[in-house]
Design an enzyme around this catalytic site. Structure first.
Site, mmCIF file in Angstrom:
data_model
loop_
_atom_site.group_PDB
_atom_site.id
_atom_site.type_symbol
_atom_site.label_atom_id
_atom_site.label_comp_id
_atom_site.label_asym_id
_atom_site.label_seq_id
_atom_site.Cartn_x
_atom_site.Cartn_y
_atom_site.Cartn_z
ATOM 1 C CB CYS A 2 -0.719 0.247 1.176
ATOM 2 S SG CYS A 2 -1.922 -1.277 1.290
ATOM 3 N NE ARG A 27 4.421 1.956 0.239
ATOM 4 C CZ ARG A 27 5.370 1.493 0.976
ATOM 5 N NH1 ARG A 27 6.782 1.678 0.592
ATOM 6 N NH2 ARG A 27 5.240 1.226 2.105
ATOM 7 C CD1 TRP A 74 0.187 -6.383 -2.891
ATOM 8 C CD2 TRP A 74 -0.010 -6.941 -0.646
ATOM 9 N NE1 TRP A 74 0.736 -7.473 -2.704
ATOM 10 C CE2 TRP A 74 0.508 -7.874 -1.321
ATOM 11 C CE3 TRP A 74 -0.217 -6.795 0.804
ATOM 12 C CZ2 TRP A 74 0.968 -9.153 -0.642
ATOM 13 C CZ3 TRP A 74 -0.041 -7.899 1.519
ATOM 14 C CH2 TRP A 74 0.273 -9.030 0.802
ATOM 15 C CG ASN A 100 1.379 0.988 4.177
ATOM 16 O OD1 ASN A 100 1.104 -0.335 3.971
ATOM 17 N ND2 ASN A 100 2.614 1.230 4.263
ATOM 18 N N GLY A 101 -0.646 -0.780 6.183
ATOM 19 C CA GLY A 101 -0.269 -1.753 7.539
ATOM 20 C C GLY A 101 -1.339 -2.489 7.901
ATOM 21 C CD GLU A 472 18.233 -12.825 -5.893
ATOM 22 O OE1 GLU A 472 17.467 -13.363 -4.723
ATOM 23 O OE2 GLU A 472 17.919 -11.823 -6.535
ATOM 24 C CE LYS A 476 15.110 -10.897 -8.659
ATOM 25 N NZ LYS A 476 15.594 -10.584 -7.325
ATOM 26 C CD GLU A 479 10.746 -10.842 -7.503
ATOM 27 O OE1 GLU A 479 10.061 -10.718 -6.688
ATOM 28 O OE2 GLU A 479 12.045 -10.853 -7.565
ATOM 29 C CG HIS A 495 20.992 -36.054 -1.481
ATOM 30 N ND1 HIS A 495 21.532 -37.317 -0.982
ATOM 31 C CD2 HIS A 495 22.230 -35.400 -1.576
ATOM 32 C CE1 HIS A 495 22.794 -37.172 -0.729
ATOM 33 N NE2 HIS A 495 23.277 -36.109 -1.020
ATOM 34 C CE LYS A 589 11.968 -2.636 -4.732
ATOM 35 N NZ LYS A 589 12.711 -3.703 -5.331
HETATM 36 O O1 M6R Z 1 13.446 -4.014 1.033
HETATM 37 P P1 M6R Z 1 13.977 -5.498 1.294
HETATM 38 O O2 M6R Z 1 15.341 -5.809 0.780
HETATM 39 O O3 M6R Z 1 13.780 -5.523 2.835
HETATM 40 O O4 M6R Z 1 12.941 -6.311 0.628
HETATM 41 C C1 M6R Z 1 13.090 -7.905 1.102
HETATM 42 C C2 M6R Z 1 12.393 -8.660 0.079
HETATM 43 O O5 M6R Z 1 10.910 -8.476 0.141
HETATM 44 C C3 M6R Z 1 12.831 -8.540 -1.303
HETATM 45 O O6 M6R Z 1 14.224 -8.706 -1.572
HETATM 46 C C4 M6R Z 1 11.805 -9.415 -2.383
HETATM 47 O O7 M6R Z 1 12.442 -10.830 -2.225
HETATM 48 C C5 M6R Z 1 12.137 -9.159 -4.014
HETATM 49 N N1 M6R Z 1 10.997 -8.890 -4.571
HETATM 50 C C6 M6R Z 1 12.961 -10.075 -4.498
HETATM 51 O O8 M6R Z 1 13.062 -9.589 -5.901
#
Ligand code: M6R
Length: 594
Positions: A2, A27, A74, A100-101, A472, A476, A479, A495, A589
């Site tokens: 949000c 957001r 959101w 927001n929250g 990682e 990527k 998502e 395994h 985000k």
């Molecule tokens: O703002 P932050 O680095 O704390 O965010 C952590 C995760 O929410 C963030 O890295 C998320 O996994 C990304 N969307 C990955 O690309």
């Protein structure tokens, strides 16, 4: 999670709020709403969908006035719909709130308010707030807001308006809320969840701390901050955050994600521009601590895990990584000699903030690596390093991740007493990244994306420093392209995961010129023997690779150069599959809820 904005100034508020909200869309983007206040009347417009898909031509007629609020949602409580979009109002339409929250005790408050005769129009937790303000209305707007928030449990930021007042009130507890101030003829004020919302207008900000309230008076053009515990008029400094409006724009790129990937030409170098004395003294802290932990979430968590390997290899030090959401469950042996290194791009991730708060209770010292200056993590840490990556707006974290990796590597070298050697390695890496990021390289990766974009599954393997980068890579790809992607330590294949390989299953092998190179190549062979299609990300070609993406040989900095081609691949897979990489479904985000 949000985005909220507020505006008071001399310009018609609605278009300003509309543009600010578009800048905060990363957001949350399932619905939006905004409201202005003019001649003691609220004008409200809200809808389901993305604000960037909305167009409004007759703002002054539809939403007149010079003060107002906006919200990009959101969903947490209630489906994305017009009714559930913010702002929410009380029964009589006198008070209006964007939020927001999460209000954790909303069910009990809602029952109480219903018993008192209030009626609700939405399924949100937010709607209880204007009704609570209504309950205390006779105390006056400021006091009523204070009383209302006194009843709330959870993390939140709100902005509230009253039909009978020219004041805008913001309150912060655990979720970000920042004031932007533009000194024109008369001062203009902005309230927002994040700085890019008003960067077009100003980069001078004042930060609210938790349990603080800001009151902006439109008539007097004055601002004051109160502590909710009763201390009036808290003093605030005006801070210039140094970001420019252009940094938060796409600048000719189709998506923020690609722009931010390409910015890694510069951002790795910027991450290294740290005060050497601070690096040395932090290295000393790490060396003297009785147990050091890394914590972070998602991509930042994978960076932490890479940090664990880097510190082990470069400095012979064991630093333990725990994902932030689990950190509070893992506190039994923390003492006041423990050190916690928290990594976060936004500095507002609720899980990270909870982790550091739980550690602080045990007297643990907090060091953070953070991108957003003045964020909660930045301010709550005993010492914080800014990674200087500039605004990162795509949901997928790219440039922040490589900047964090560079800084962690530098710290590891400093702990080993080899700061200059580390610096040389990373400067050379930055220059090689600059060479990598050219249109031919991107085209080569796009060609691969075209070959595999219809696949349902994709696996990534790595060992040692590149095992966390396999994890990682999976984040990527998942998502932004929604392909089922999973990363494994190369040695784990036999395994279990090997059973997933069929003819043509794409598998990426992350290879570096290091002591585990031959083992990863053997793992790739095992996959190929079962029909897998092997994509090698490696400094040298190998007969096992069906498709080779060259990366430079940069020794211990290999995680930085190995993740970049996968970021580019993830981007092109998303685009080819018709997904918008900047706005992945179900995600946002900055994750400011638990
Ligand atoms: O703002 P932050 O680095 O704390 O965010 C952590 C995760 O929410 C963030 O890295 C998320 O996994 C990304 N969307 C990955 O690309």
């Amino acid at each position: 999670m949000c985005g909220i904005v507020g505006y008071i100034g001399d310009t018609v508020a609605a278009p300003v709020i509309f543009e600010s909200l578009k800048r905060l869309e990363y957001r949350g983007y399932d619905s939006y709403g905004f409201a202005t206040l003019h001649n003691n009347e609220f004008f409200v417009k809200k809808d389901k969908g993305k604000i960037s898909d909305a167009s409004f031509e007759s703002f002054p007629e539809m939403l007149p006035g010079f003060m107002g609020v906006g919200h990009s949602r959101w969903a947490t409580h209630g489906i994305p719909s017009e009714e559930n979009s913010h702002p929410h109002l009380d029964c009589k339409g006198n008070f209006l709130v964007v939020h927001n929250g999460i209000i954790e005790n909303y069910q009990e408050l809602k029952s109480e308010l219903k018993r008192n005769g209030h009626t609700f129009k939405s399924d949100t937790d937010t709607e209880i707030i204007p009704h609570l303000i209504e309950e205390f209305a006779e105390l006056g707007f400021e006091e009523a807001v204070k009383e209302a928030v006194g009843r709330l449990k959870g993390r939140y930021a709100i902005v509230a308006l009253s039909r009978n007042s020219d004041k805008m009130i913001g309150v912060r507890r655990g979720s970000p809320l920042i004031v932007g101030i533009k000194d024109s003829d008369k001062r203009e004020y902005f309230l927002a969840s994040d700085i890019p919302a008003f960067l077009d207008h100003t980069n001078n900000v004042m930060y609210l701390d938790d349990d603080e309230m800001v009151i902006i008076d439109k008539n007097k053009r004055s601002i004051k901050f109160h502590n909710l515990e009763g201390k009036e008029d808290v003093e605030k400094r005006l801070i210039n955050i140094g970001w420019e409006a252009g940094q938060a724009e796409k600048n000719g790129f189709e998506h923020f994600m690609l722009k931010e990937i390409m910015e890694q030409k510069d951002t790795i170098m910027r991450a290294l521009s740290q005060d050497e004395k601070s690096i040395e003294s932090m290295a000393k802290e790490i060396n003297n601590a009785f147990g050091t932990f890394f914590t972070g979430c998602g991509t930042a968590g994978n960076v932490c895990l890479a940090g664990e390997y880097i510190f082990s290899k470069v400095a012979g030090k064991h630093i333990n990584f725990t994902v932030s959401s689990e950190f509070p469950n893992y506190h039994h042996f923390l003492t006041d000699r423990t050190l916690l290194i928290a990594v976060s791009q936004s500095g507002e991730t609720a899980d990270v903030l909870e982790a550091i708060e739980s550690a602080k209770k045990k007297g643990v010292k907090i060091i953070s690596l953070v991108n957003v200056m003045g964020s909660s993590l930045d301010r709550k840490s005993d010492y914080s390093f800014l990674i200087n990556a500039g605004p990162e707006k795509a949901v997928a974290s790219t440039k922040a991740a490589t900047s964090q990796l560079a800084l962690i590597t530098l710290l590891a070298y400093a702990c080993a007493g080899k700061l200059n050697e580390g610096k040389r390695l990373l400067i050379e890496t930055a220059s090689k990244v600059n060479d990598m990021l050219n249109p031919r390289y991107e085209k080569h990766i796009r060609r691969l994306a075209k070959k595999i974009h219809r696949k349902d599954n994709l696996y990534i393997i790595g060992r040692s420093l590149n095992y966390p980068m396999a994890l990682e890579s999976a984040i990527k790809i998942q998502e932004v392209s929604y392909i089922h992607a999973q990363g494994f330590a190369g040695g784990e294949l036999k395994h279990g995961p090997l059973a997933l390989i069929d003819k043509g299953t794409p598998c990426i092998a992350l290879v570096a010129e290091d002591e585990v190179k031959n083992d990863v190549i053997s793992n790739a062979m095992e996959i190929k023997s079962r029909g897998g299609y092997i994509i090698g990300v490696a400094p040298e070609n190998n007969e096992v690779f069906d498709y080779w993406i060259r990366v430079p040989d940069v020794g211990d900095a290999s995680p930085i150069v190995n993740i970049i081609p996968v970021q580019i691949l993830a981007y092109h897979l998303a685009v080819l599959r018709g997904c918008n990489p900047d706005y992945p479904k179900n995600l946002a985000k900055s994750v400011t809820v638990k």
